[in-house]
Design a protein around this motif. Structure first.
Motif, short mmCIF file in Angstrom:
data_model
loop_
_atom_site.label_atom_id
_atom_site.label_comp_id
_atom_site.label_asym_id
_atom_site.label_seq_id
_atom_site.Cartn_x
_atom_site.Cartn_y
_atom_site.Cartn_z
N LEU A 5 5.60 -11.09 10.67
CA LEU A 5 4.62 -10.86 9.60
C LEU A 5 4.27 -9.37 9.52
CD1 LEU A 5 2.16 -13.86 10.08
CD2 LEU A 5 3.79 -13.51 8.22
N TRP A 6 4.13 -8.76 10.70
CA TRP A 6 3.76 -7.34 10.76
C TRP A 6 4.78 -6.46 10.02
CZ3 TRP A 6 0.32 -4.00 10.92
CH2 TRP A 6 0.54 -2.71 11.39
N CYS A 7 6.06 -6.81 10.20
CA CYS A 7 7.13 -5.99 9.58
C CYS A 7 7.21 -6.19 8.08
CB CYS A 7 8.49 -6.35 10.19
SG CYS A 7 8.59 -5.90 11.91
N THR A 8 6.46 -7.16 7.54
CA THR A 8 6.53 -7.41 6.09
C THR A 8 5.15 -7.38 5.45
OG1 THR A 8 6.44 -9.77 6.55
CG2 THR A 8 8.62 -8.84 6.26
N GLU A 9 4.19 -6.73 6.11
CA GLU A 9 2.83 -6.62 5.55
C GLU A 9 2.88 -5.87 4.20
OE1 GLU A 9 -0.49 -7.69 6.60
OE2 GLU A 9 1.07 -9.05 7.26
N PRO A 10 1.89 -6.09 3.31
CA PRO A 10 1.93 -5.47 1.98
C PRO A 10 2.17 -3.95 2.02
CG PRO A 10 0.16 -7.07 2.10
CD PRO A 10 0.75 -7.02 3.48
N TRP A 11 1.55 -3.25 2.97
CA TRP A 11 1.72 -1.79 2.99
C TRP A 11 3.17 -1.37 3.25
CZ3 TRP A 11 3.65 0.16 7.47
CH2 TRP A 11 3.46 -0.59 8.62
N THR A 12 3.94 -2.25 3.93
CA THR A 12 5.33 -1.85 4.22
C THR A 12 6.15 -1.73 2.93
OG1 THR A 12 6.10 -4.14 4.53
CG2 THR A 12 5.32 -2.99 6.49
N TRP A 13 5.79 -2.56 1.91
CA TRP A 13 6.55 -2.52 0.65
C TRP A 13 6.26 -1.23 -0.13
CZ3 TRP A 13 10.13 -6.29 0.12
CH2 TRP A 13 9.99 -7.39 0.96
N ASP A 14 5.11 -0.62 0.15
CA ASP A 14 4.80 0.69 -0.46
C ASP A 14 5.46 1.82 0.33
OD1 ASP A 14 3.14 -0.48 -2.34
OD2 ASP A 14 1.37 -0.32 -1.06
N ALA A 15 5.55 1.62 1.64
CA ALA A 15 6.01 2.74 2.49
C ALA A 15 7.53 2.90 2.51
CB ALA A 15 5.48 2.53 3.91
N TRP A 16 8.29 1.79 2.59
CA TRP A 16 9.75 1.92 2.71
C TRP A 16 10.40 2.71 1.58
CZ3 TRP A 16 12.18 1.70 7.06
CH2 TRP A 16 11.80 0.81 8.06
N PRO A 17 9.94 2.56 0.30
CA PRO A 17 10.61 3.36 -0.75
C PRO A 17 10.48 4.87 -0.52
CG PRO A 17 9.31 1.61 -1.73
CD PRO A 17 8.97 1.63 -0.27
N ARG A 18 9.58 5.28 0.38
CA ARG A 18 9.41 6.72 0.62
C ARG A 18 10.08 7.16 1.92
NH1 ARG A 18 3.52 8.04 -1.87
NH2 ARG A 18 4.16 10.15 -1.35
N LEU A 19 11.04 6.35 2.38
CA LEU A 19 11.72 6.68 3.64
C LEU A 19 12.42 8.04 3.57
CD1 LEU A 19 12.58 5.77 6.49
CD2 LEU A 19 14.58 4.70 5.46
#
Ligand SMILES: C[S@@+](CC[C@H](N)C(=O)[O-])C[C@H]1O[C@@H](n2cnc3c(N)ncnc32)[C@H](O)[C@@H]1O
Length: 281
Positions: free
Chosen positions: A41-55
């Motif tokens: 669940l931690w690896c797919t929390e809502p903030w992760t969907w905002d952060a990964w596009p800025r890798l």
């Protein structure tokens, strides 16, 4: 959905259009002794969907993208604005530290030590396991105030280990006001380099010469669980501007702080322990 998950080994399709558990799907159950439910669940929390596009930005700058996204640092965001994510994070840390605490207690031979300090020891699962395994040992738990406030009940007033424990709320980057024979620093030195440098120097200045310092980390260059560790390495870059270490980068930072690094040994399938002593012993 079930078919798609079956392709990845999560669930198995049976005759008659039904699906059965597999070894992997059982890990998603909360009651499995090796449960990965909260880590998943931690690896797919809502903030992760905002952060990964800025890798790409994070990799180019070597810095967290969090301030740019939310106007504040990761932990402030978590505790002030994302209570459900904070709960998932705490559960993920608790499950993984309970699972690894027994492995650490099994590996570390503390014969001859009277005192142990767990720096950034979270709610104290590792410390509790060490004290249960070594009945003559006394221990100190140092972590941030709101974390030690929720320490394992075994360590708190009235708990089975309370009379052998001191709880120190504090910031290990500022000071480590604890003298002990052995210091444990587990899964802390994954943040920015300045925080790592300050924490290690604070241990060296608090400890007497020849004290033992054991750093325990997941390595990105030596583990059977390489997919997990390298992904967490990138997630740490995105959220806190941190990184998992290689065997060499961890040893180098310990040596820079003045520690004399000795054996590096696996604790279990995903953790390594770096044994060291403070100089002059
Ligand atoms: C990944 S957890 C590891 C916890 C524990 N050592 C374990 O392995 O189970 C990181 C810990 O570092 C603590 N921490 C973060 N910043 C800290 C600071 N400035 N001073 C002390 N502890 C800190 C967190 O509260 C958290 O408990």
């Amino acid at each position: 959905m079930m078919r798609a998950l079956t392709c990845y080994g999560i669930f198995a399709e049976q005759a008659g259009g039904t699906f059965a558990h597999t070894e992997m799907s059982r890990l998603l159950r909360e009651d499995d002794p090796h449960s990965l439910k909260y880590i998943s669940l931690w690896c797919t929390e809502p903030w992760t969907w905002d952060a990964w596009p800025r890798l790409d930005e994070a990799v180019r700058t070597g810095r967290s993208v969090f301030d740019g996204l939310y106007g504040k640092g990761f932990f402030d965001y978590l505790h002030e604005d994302a209570h459900e994510s904070a709960h998932v994070f705490n559960q993920a840390m608790t499950t993984s530290s309970m699972q690894s605490a027994l492995d650490v207690a099994e590996l570390l031979d503390l014969t001859g030590a009277a005192t142990v300090a767990d720096i950034g020891g979270g709610q104290g699962h590792v410390l509790a396991s060490l004290l249960e395994k070594n009945p003559g040992l006394r221990g100190t738990l140092l972590d941030l105030p709101r974390v030690v406030a929720g320490a394992d009940p075994r360590l708190r007033d009235g708990g089975s280990l309370a009379d052998r424990v001191t709880i120190v709320p504090g910031d290990c980057r500022e000071a480590i006001p604890v003298e002990a024979d052995v210091y444990i620093i587990k899964n802390i030195l994954e943040w920015d380099d300045d925080s790592t440098r300050r924490t290690l120097r604070n241990v060296v200045s608090a400890a007497r010469p020849g004290a033992r310092v054991v750093v325990i980390e997941n390595l990105v260059d030596d583990t059977p669980s390489m997919k997990f560790t390298t992904s967490m390495d990138l997630l740490l870059l995105l959220n806190v501007g941190g990184a998992k270490h290689t065997r060499e980068s961890m040893s180098a930072r310990m040596a820079d702080a003045g520690l004399v690094v000795g054996d590096v040994r696996p604790v279990n399938a995903y953790l390594h322990a770096f044994d060291s002593v403070t100089p002059g012993g």
